[in-house]
Design a protein around this motif. Structure first.
Motif, PDB file in Angstrom:
ATOM      1  N   HIS A 286     -19.319 -21.735 -25.722  1.00  0.00           N
ATOM      2  CA  HIS A 286     -19.612 -20.410 -25.378  1.00  0.00           C
ATOM      3  C   HIS A 286     -18.978 -20.054 -23.982  1.00  0.00           C
ATOM      4  N   CYS A 287     -18.001 -19.021 -24.173  1.00  0.00           N
ATOM      5  CA  CYS A 287     -17.496 -18.711 -22.962  1.00  0.00           C
ATOM      6  C   CYS A 287     -17.471 -17.198 -22.752  1.00  0.00           C
ATOM      7  N   VAL A 288     -17.907 -16.757 -21.583  1.00  0.00           N
ATOM      8  CA  VAL A 288     -18.231 -15.414 -21.413  1.00  0.00           C
ATOM      9  C   VAL A 288     -17.161 -14.950 -20.495  1.00  0.00           C
ATOM     10  N   VAL A 289     -16.644 -13.706 -20.843  1.00  0.00           N
ATOM     11  CA  VAL A 289     -15.554 -13.172 -20.013  1.00  0.00           C
ATOM     12  C   VAL A 289     -16.061 -12.016 -19.378  1.00  0.00           C
ATOM     13  N   ILE A 290     -16.660 -11.859 -18.129  1.00  0.00           N
ATOM     14  CA  ILE A 290     -16.895 -10.381 -17.697  1.00  0.00           C
ATOM     15  C   ILE A 290     -15.676  -9.836 -17.282  1.00  0.00           C
ATOM     16  N   GLY A 291     -15.211  -8.620 -17.919  1.00  0.00           N
ATOM     17  CA  GLY A 291     -14.084  -7.933 -17.647  1.00  0.00           C
ATOM     18  C   GLY A 291     -13.128  -7.886 -18.990  1.00  0.00           C
ATOM     19  N   ARG A 292     -12.633  -6.735 -19.070  1.00  0.00           N
ATOM     20  CA  ARG A 292     -11.786  -6.687 -20.422  1.00  0.00           C
ATOM     21  C   ARG A 292     -10.481  -5.927 -19.820  1.00  0.00           C
ATOM     22  N   SER A 293      -9.791  -5.981 -18.793  1.00  0.00           N
ATOM     23  CA  SER A 293      -8.657  -5.626 -18.471  1.00  0.00           C
ATOM     24  C   SER A 293      -7.385  -6.013 -19.341  1.00  0.00           C
ATOM     25  N   ASN A 294      -6.141  -5.402 -19.573  1.00  0.00           N
ATOM     26  CA  ASN A 294      -5.067  -6.074 -20.234  1.00  0.00           C
ATOM     27  C   ASN A 294      -4.508  -7.234 -19.483  1.00  0.00           C
ATOM     28  N   VAL A 295      -4.693  -7.103 -17.864  1.00  0.00           N
ATOM     29  CA  VAL A 295      -4.206  -8.265 -17.244  1.00  0.00           C
ATOM     30  C   VAL A 295      -5.173  -9.491 -17.298  1.00  0.00           C
TER      31      VAL A 295
ATOM     32  N   VAL B 134     -16.894 -11.247 -24.735  1.00  0.00           N
ATOM     33  CA  VAL B 134     -16.056 -10.433 -23.816  1.00  0.00           C
ATOM     34  C   VAL B 134     -17.235  -9.337 -23.233  1.00  0.00           C
ATOM     35  N   CYS B 135     -17.703  -9.258 -21.754  1.00  0.00           N
ATOM     36  CA  CYS B 135     -18.419  -8.299 -21.424  1.00  0.00           C
ATOM     37  C   CYS B 135     -17.689  -7.103 -20.537  1.00  0.00           C
ATOM     38  N   HIS B 136     -18.218  -6.021 -20.180  1.00  0.00           N
ATOM     39  CA  HIS B 136     -17.607  -4.931 -19.435  1.00  0.00           C
ATOM     40  C   HIS B 136     -18.964  -4.178 -18.986  1.00  0.00           C
TER      41      HIS B 136
ATOM     42  N   ALA C 256     -14.456 -11.776 -14.035  1.00  0.00           N
ATOM     43  CA  ALA C 256     -13.205 -10.868 -13.722  1.00  0.00           C
ATOM     44  C   ALA C 256     -13.545  -9.438 -13.659  1.00  0.00           C
ATOM     45  N   ALA C 257     -14.355  -9.089 -12.799  1.00  0.00           N
ATOM     46  CA  ALA C 257     -14.909  -7.743 -12.715  1.00  0.00           C
ATOM     47  C   ALA C 257     -14.362  -6.938 -11.321  1.00  0.00           C
ATOM     48  N   GLY C 258     -13.988  -7.773 -10.348  1.00  0.00           N
ATOM     49  CA  GLY C 258     -13.548  -6.992  -9.019  1.00  0.00           C
ATOM     50  C   GLY C 258     -14.818  -6.467  -8.490  1.00  0.00           C
ATOM     51  N   ASN C 259     -16.159  -7.135  -8.672  1.00  0.00           N
ATOM     52  CA  ASN C 259     -17.452  -6.715  -8.125  1.00  0.00           C
ATOM     53  C   ASN C 259     -17.986  -7.672  -7.191  1.00  0.00           C
ATOM     54  N   PRO C 260     -17.967  -7.599  -5.971  1.00  0.00           N
ATOM     55  CA  PRO C 260     -18.521  -8.768  -5.196  1.00  0.00           C
ATOM     56  C   PRO C 260     -19.919  -9.016  -5.500  1.00  0.00           C
TER      57      PRO C 260
ATOM     58  N   VAL D 141     -15.697 -19.567 -13.415  1.00  0.00           N
ATOM     59  CA  VAL D 141     -14.179 -19.342 -12.935  1.00  0.00           C
ATOM     60  C   VAL D 141     -14.367 -18.126 -12.405  1.00  0.00           C
ATOM     61  N   ASP D 142     -14.185 -17.871 -11.230  1.00  0.00           N
ATOM     62  CA  ASP D 142     -14.410 -16.673 -10.336  1.00  0.00           C
ATOM     63  C   ASP D 142     -12.969 -15.993 -10.189  1.00  0.00           C
ATOM     64  N   VAL D 143     -12.528 -15.024 -10.949  1.00  0.00           N
ATOM     65  CA  VAL D 143     -11.170 -14.565 -10.815  1.00  0.00           C
ATOM     66  C   VAL D 143     -11.128 -13.575  -9.836  1.00  0.00           C
ATOM     67  N   GLY D 144     -12.358 -12.759  -9.344  1.00  0.00           N
ATOM     68  CA  GLY D 144     -12.476 -11.693  -8.507  1.00  0.00           C
ATOM     69  C   GLY D 144     -11.834 -11.955  -7.185  1.00  0.00           C
ATOM     70  N   MET D 145     -11.356 -11.050  -6.693  1.00  0.00           N
ATOM     71  CA  MET D 145     -10.750 -10.928  -5.383  1.00  0.00           C
ATOM     72  C   MET D 145     -11.027  -9.891  -4.538  1.00  0.00           C
ATOM     73  N   ASN D 146     -12.187  -9.907  -3.831  1.00  0.00           N
ATOM     74  CA  ASN D 146     -12.603  -8.766  -3.403  1.00  0.00           C
ATOM     75  C   ASN D 146     -12.711  -8.966  -1.641  1.00  0.00           C
ATOM     76  N   ARG D 147     -12.861  -7.744  -1.157  1.00  0.00           N
ATOM     77  CA  ARG D 147     -13.299  -8.153   0.371  1.00  0.00           C
ATOM     78  C   ARG D 147     -14.857  -7.738   0.680  1.00  0.00           C
ATOM     79  N   ASN D 148     -15.529  -8.599   1.591  1.00  0.00           N
ATOM     80  CA  ASN D 148     -16.898  -8.556   1.899  1.00  0.00           C
ATOM     81  C   ASN D 148     -17.255  -7.448   2.637  1.00  0.00           C
ATOM     82  N   ALA D 149     -18.301  -7.191   3.089  1.00  0.00           N
ATOM     83  CA  ALA D 149     -18.605  -6.371   4.234  1.00  0.00           C
ATOM     84  C   ALA D 149     -17.692  -6.716   5.470  1.00  0.00           C
ATOM     85  N   ASP D 150     -17.436  -8.147   5.793  1.00  0.00           N
ATOM     86  CA  ASP D 150     -16.902  -8.532   7.149  1.00  0.00           C
ATOM     87  C   ASP D 150     -15.450  -8.546   6.917  1.00  0.00           C
ATOM     88  N   GLY D 151     -14.865  -8.020   5.769  1.00  0.00           N
ATOM     89  CA  GLY D 151     -13.566  -8.135   5.573  1.00  0.00           C
ATOM     90  C   GLY D 151     -12.815  -9.406   4.892  1.00  0.00           C
TER      91      GLY D 151
END
Ligand code: NAP
Length: 287
Positions: A156-165, A183-185, A204-208, A223-233
């Motif tokens: 069972h693979c769960v993907v968070i995010g449904r963007s085309n990319v 697929v979750c959103h 892959a939500a872009g949500n830290p 697998v953490d696809v997200g690329m975000n900046r935290n409060a410390d940048g």
């Protein structure tokens, strides 16, 4: 025991393979990068792509354009790159300035030079099981999972995010490997329980901080696809450290999916170059 899926290491291996394959086949591949405007992050990404090309022996030229140019001018320029027989791959760095419709500009890239796999034709091929170029981030995730022998068939693979990319093509590639995919959103109800049932959880939500420890099954692969900046940048993914700790494997941010995305672009440029010359590379990483 938790281990990392070392994207940096596998990406270096993929780039070496690309460099060696190009050399062995006497193949000269070339990439045109279209960069519009002055977005600092885009400039950094393009610099990285130039560096990767240099490492792999791919000729790369960046075509910079003023952000105030009209959309038609940029689209016509991409059209001229499409006609240029010396160019194997075209990449339009996104985002484009707000006054431009990215889809209209991207539509000028012919599928055979579409190394990002953003055109309708290539997306269609992907979903009909006939992909020749695959979107770099999901393809990079697949290669990374494969390198570490992570089983997918029947899992069972769960993907968070449904963007085309990321989200949608990721789900398709997992399905192609016989995974059972959810697929979750942002409108998904009961995200926690769905994620908790995942053998492989792809965020892959872009949500830290979205994925917390209570959302991860003991021994799952993250697998953490997200690329975000935290409060410390600082660069961070979508999952908390505590979530990583209950996993068996996880991709660090940075050093996980990011380098794999870049490496798969190099692979796509090579595949596009070979395809345009009717060359069968017999490349082991061929997707
Ligand atoms: P995107 O277009 O903004 O899509 C985000 C997706 O996540 C959407 O489908 C959204 O749902 C869903 N989402 C957002 N918040 C959520 C929540 N609280 N619960 C459940 N789902 C939620 O972003 P993207 O382009 O797919 O990129 C996703 C992340 O990956 C970003 O951080 C991006 O920087 C990163 N990324 C990394 C790489 C790499 O190479 N490492 C490459 C590409 C992207 P809705 O559809 O309902 O809005």
């Amino acid at each position: 025991m938790t281990h990392i899926l070392d994207g940096k290491m596998v990406a270096a291996k993929v780039k070496k393979e690309v460099a060696e394959t190009l050399k062995a086949n006497g193949l000269h591949a070339s990439l045109a990068v279209v960069l519009v405007g002055d977005d600092p992050a885009s400039h950094i990404y393009v610099e990285h792509k130039n560096k990767d090309c240099e490492e792999c022996g791919v000729f790369c030229r960046t075509h910079w354009m003023d952000g105030n140019f009209k959309q038609d001018f940029v689209a016509n320029y991409v059209q001229s790159l499409a006609r240029n027989n010396d160019i194997d791959g075209i990449l339009v760095q996104l985002p484009l300035p707000e006054h431009m419709n990215a889809a209209k500009v991207l539509a000028e890239i012919p599928p055979e030079k579409d190394v990002d796999c953003f055109t309708t034709a290539n997306i269609g091929r992907l979903y009909s099981g006939d992909a020749f170029l695959k979107p770099c981030t999901p393809a990079g995730v697949m290669r990374l999972l494969d390198e570490y022998g992570i089983p997918l068939s029947g899992k069972h693979c769960v993907v968070i995010g449904r963007s085309n990319v990321v989200g949608k093509p990721m789900a398709q590639l997992l399905l192609d490997e016989n995974a059972t995919v959810t697929v979750c959103h942002s409108k998904t109800e009961n995200l926690r329980d769905i994620c908790r049932s995942a053998d492989v959880l792809i965020a892959a939500a872009g949500n830290p901080g979205l994925v917390t420890r209570d959302m991860v099954k003991d021994g799952a692969v993250i697998v953490d696809v997200g690329m975000n900046r935290n409060a410390d940048g600082k660069l961070c993914g979508d999952c908390t450290r505590e979530a990583y700790e209950v996993s068996r494997f996880y991709t660090p941010v940075p050093g996980g999916v990011g380098p794999m995305t870049r490496a798969m672009l190099m692979q796509n440029v090579m595949m596009a170059a070979a395809n345009r010359r009717g060359l069968d590379l017999n490349y082991k990483g061929e997707n």
